[in-house]
Design a protein around this motif. Structure first.
Motif, short mmCIF file in Angstrom:
data_model
loop_
_atom_site.label_atom_id
_atom_site.label_comp_id
_atom_site.label_asym_id
_atom_site.label_seq_id
_atom_site.Cartn_x
_atom_site.Cartn_y
_atom_site.Cartn_z
N SER A 30 0.73 -0.94 -0.18
CA SER A 30 0.47 -0.10 0.12
C SER A 30 0.77 1.56 0.18
O SER A 30 0.20 2.21 0.11
CB SER A 30 -0.85 0.06 1.06
N LEU A 88 1.23 8.34 -5.08
CA LEU A 88 -0.09 8.04 -5.38
C LEU A 88 -0.51 7.87 -6.97
O LEU A 88 -1.50 6.78 -6.57
CB LEU A 88 -1.08 9.12 -4.87
N GLU A 89 -0.10 7.92 -8.12
CA GLU A 89 -1.07 8.07 -8.79
C GLU A 89 -0.64 6.09 -9.12
O GLU A 89 -1.80 5.31 -9.79
CB GLU A 89 -0.40 7.98 -10.17
N ASP A 92 -0.85 3.74 -6.85
CA ASP A 92 -1.80 3.05 -6.41
C ASP A 92 -3.04 3.07 -6.54
O ASP A 92 -3.73 2.44 -6.67
CB ASP A 92 -1.62 4.60 -4.65
N ALA A 93 -3.37 4.39 -7.09
CA ALA A 93 -4.29 4.87 -8.56
C ALA A 93 -4.89 3.59 -9.15
O ALA A 93 -5.61 2.79 -9.66
CB ALA A 93 -4.89 5.69 -8.69
N ARG A 97 -5.02 10.96 -8.06
CA ARG A 97 -4.46 11.14 -6.79
C ARG A 97 -5.98 11.59 -5.67
O ARG A 97 -5.95 11.43 -4.40
CB ARG A 97 -3.85 12.65 -6.65
N LYS A 135 -9.18 10.89 -3.73
CA LYS A 135 -9.34 9.56 -2.44
C LYS A 135 -9.88 8.57 -2.12
O LYS A 135 -9.14 7.19 -1.76
CB LYS A 135 -9.85 10.56 -1.05
N VAL A 152 -7.15 5.83 -4.05
CA VAL A 152 -6.16 5.75 -2.69
C VAL A 152 -6.90 4.49 -1.95
O VAL A 152 -6.02 3.38 -1.23
CB VAL A 152 -5.59 6.88 -2.41
N THR A 153 -8.07 5.23 -1.57
CA THR A 153 -8.56 4.40 -0.67
C THR A 153 -9.18 2.45 -1.53
O THR A 153 -8.49 1.64 -0.65
CB THR A 153 -10.16 4.44 -0.20
N SER A 195 -7.16 1.36 -3.55
CA SER A 195 -5.77 0.68 -3.40
C SER A 195 -5.72 -0.12 -2.33
O SER A 195 -4.50 -0.95 -1.92
CB SER A 195 -5.00 1.65 -3.84
#
Length: 448
Positions: free
Chosen positions: A10, A99-100, A102-103, A360, A362, A365-366, A368
């Motif tokens: 994560s 973050l990208e 993760d997305a 990015r 939320k 990200v959540t 992910s």
């Protein structure tokens, strides 16, 4: 059946031990100590590599003050950089979480949930009435996951510089929740439509190893075949690192790509005539242990990380990506569209450079963050629920909507209430054990 490997971490750019290990520059601002004060017994900081042990010993021999700024990992790194004529992966610097990436993992997870609940379920079990549409693109979710895995796990291993820490991080992340889900599946598979094939004791024990196909058994949950591939990839990656072939990565990955290009098509062509021979079995074992069918995707992820960090000539890295993609499409028997592969590579590249700000948001990200629990828990349980609601007379689209919402909600609860607390506790335990093991090495180096 297509599925996806577990998300690598994560913490896509910081690694799973981020926030639990001291900063690599934690000694850069030591407390001030005046020279005329009474001497104190220095407290030696934890040393994380053999290089730091050697540098610390050298500092002591030179009479430098190791407890108050005379030596630090930054010193060690600077001396290493000055002694090298070229930058190598072992000198890569830390940078911010991406973050990208993760997305993208979240998007791949969504893709696979839709694939399994629409296309795969319809083919294997069928709805009582037509669903009205399917999402048949699960193979590209796997492709995206493996490229991301090549990028993120290479980053994680190279930053730590210690294979033991890397392997421990992966096992802490993967094993506890996996074992819980395997035990839960013993109960889940007793319900329709999964109760046609009972799980034998041998199959269950083989599944506990995370690599049942090595022992000739199928996964209790069919989607977990990619977890076996992922575990074997860790073996390959660590071996390349320990042998120095992540520094000479064109030799290391190039050799694997040649093996993929030669061995995979040859074995596929020879299976009908020689599939029963011991030589074929031995070569097939090599093929699976070295994950030759998927090495090109992992290599693409690695090379994208080299480009991102500025290691090696960019044109060579780009050429390597083209070659790896060509090898992948030459051995996969037309299962993937080359245009889709190019699009996936482009997405990962843009995400790595932070050029897709919409990713990015939320929600991505959540999703992910819960993607590993979603990967493990959605398929078998989802099939049982789809069948139950379908047999109760609900329209297929309503069944699908209920099960999708339930799957994401369950993954969120499991991640927050079970996975994360266990993972954090195991990381703290590993950090304490590692510190105790490494402190004697520091003391011996100083004494020597």
């Amino acid at each position: 059946m297509q599925s996806a490997p577990p998300p690598s971490d994560s913490d896509s750019a910081t690694g799973p031990f981020s926030g639990h290990f001291p900063s690599e520059h934690a000694w850069d601002n030591p407390p001030v100590q005046e020279r005329w004060e009474e001497p104190v017994v220095p407290t030696l900081p934890a040393v994380r590599s053999s290089l730091e042990v050697r540098q610390l010993a050298r500092a002591v021999r030179k009479g430098r003050d190791v407890s108050f700024g005379g030596f630090s990992p930054a010193d060690s790194e600077q001396e290493t950089l000055e002694s090298e004529t070229v930058e190598t992966p072992s000198t890569l610097k830390l940078h911010r979480r991406i973050l990208e990436l993760d997305a993208l993992r979240a998007m791949a997870a969504i893709n696979l949930v839709l694939f399994h609940f629409t296309h795969v379920y319809a083919v294997k079990f069928g709805f009582s009435s037509p669903l009205g549409g399917e999402w048949p693109y699960g193979a590209y979710g796997v492709e995206l996951f493996f490229i991301l895995s090549g990028f993120v796990n290479s980053m994680s291993l190279m930053r730590r510089g210690k294979p033991v820490d890397f392997v421990a991080a992966r096992l802490i992340r993967i094993v506890p929740l996996f074992l819980m889900v395997i035990f839960a599946n013993l109960w889940i598979v007793t319900f329709a439509p999964l109760n046609g094939q009972p799980v034998s004791t041998q199959q269950f024990l083989a599944n506990l190893t995370l690599m049942p196909r090595v022992f000739g058994y199928e996964c209790i949950d069919p989607v977990m075949w990619t977890l076996q591939v992922e575990m074997m990839f860790y073996f390959v990656l660590v071996t390349l690192f320990c042998k120095g072939y992540l520094q000479r990565y064109f030799v290391g990955w190039g050799s694997l790509l040649v093996a993929s290009l030669v061995l995979c098509p040859a074995l596929d062509a020879a299976q009908a005539s020689y599939g029963h021979t011991s030589l074929f079995a031995a070569l097939s074992a090599v093929r699976h242990l070295l994950v030759l069918d998927f090495v090109p995707l992992f290599a693409i992820g690695f090379l994208l990380y080299m480009i991102k960090t500025g290691v090696g000539p960019k044109w060579k890295n780009l050429l390597g990506i083209v070659v790896a993609a060509g090898v992948f499409h030459s051995i996969d028997h037309g299962k993937h569209n080359p245009a889709a592969t190019a699009l996936i590579i482009g997405l990962v590249t843009m995400a790595a450079y932070g050029k897709i700000p919409v990713l990015r948001m939320k929600p991505f990200v959540t999703i992910s963050a819960i993607s590993y629990a979603l990967y493990l828990c959605h398929n078998n349980l989802g099939c049982v629920l789809l069948n139950t609601f379908d047999q109760a007379g609900l329209p297929p689209l309503v069944c699908l909507a209920i099960v999708i919402v339930f799957s994401f909600a369950l993954a969120l609860v499991i991640t927050n209430r079970i996975e994360q607390p266990i993972t954090k506790a195991l990381r703290r335990l590993y950090a304490k054990v590692s510190e105790r093991v490494r402190r004697p090495s520091v003391a011996e180096a100083v004494a020597g």
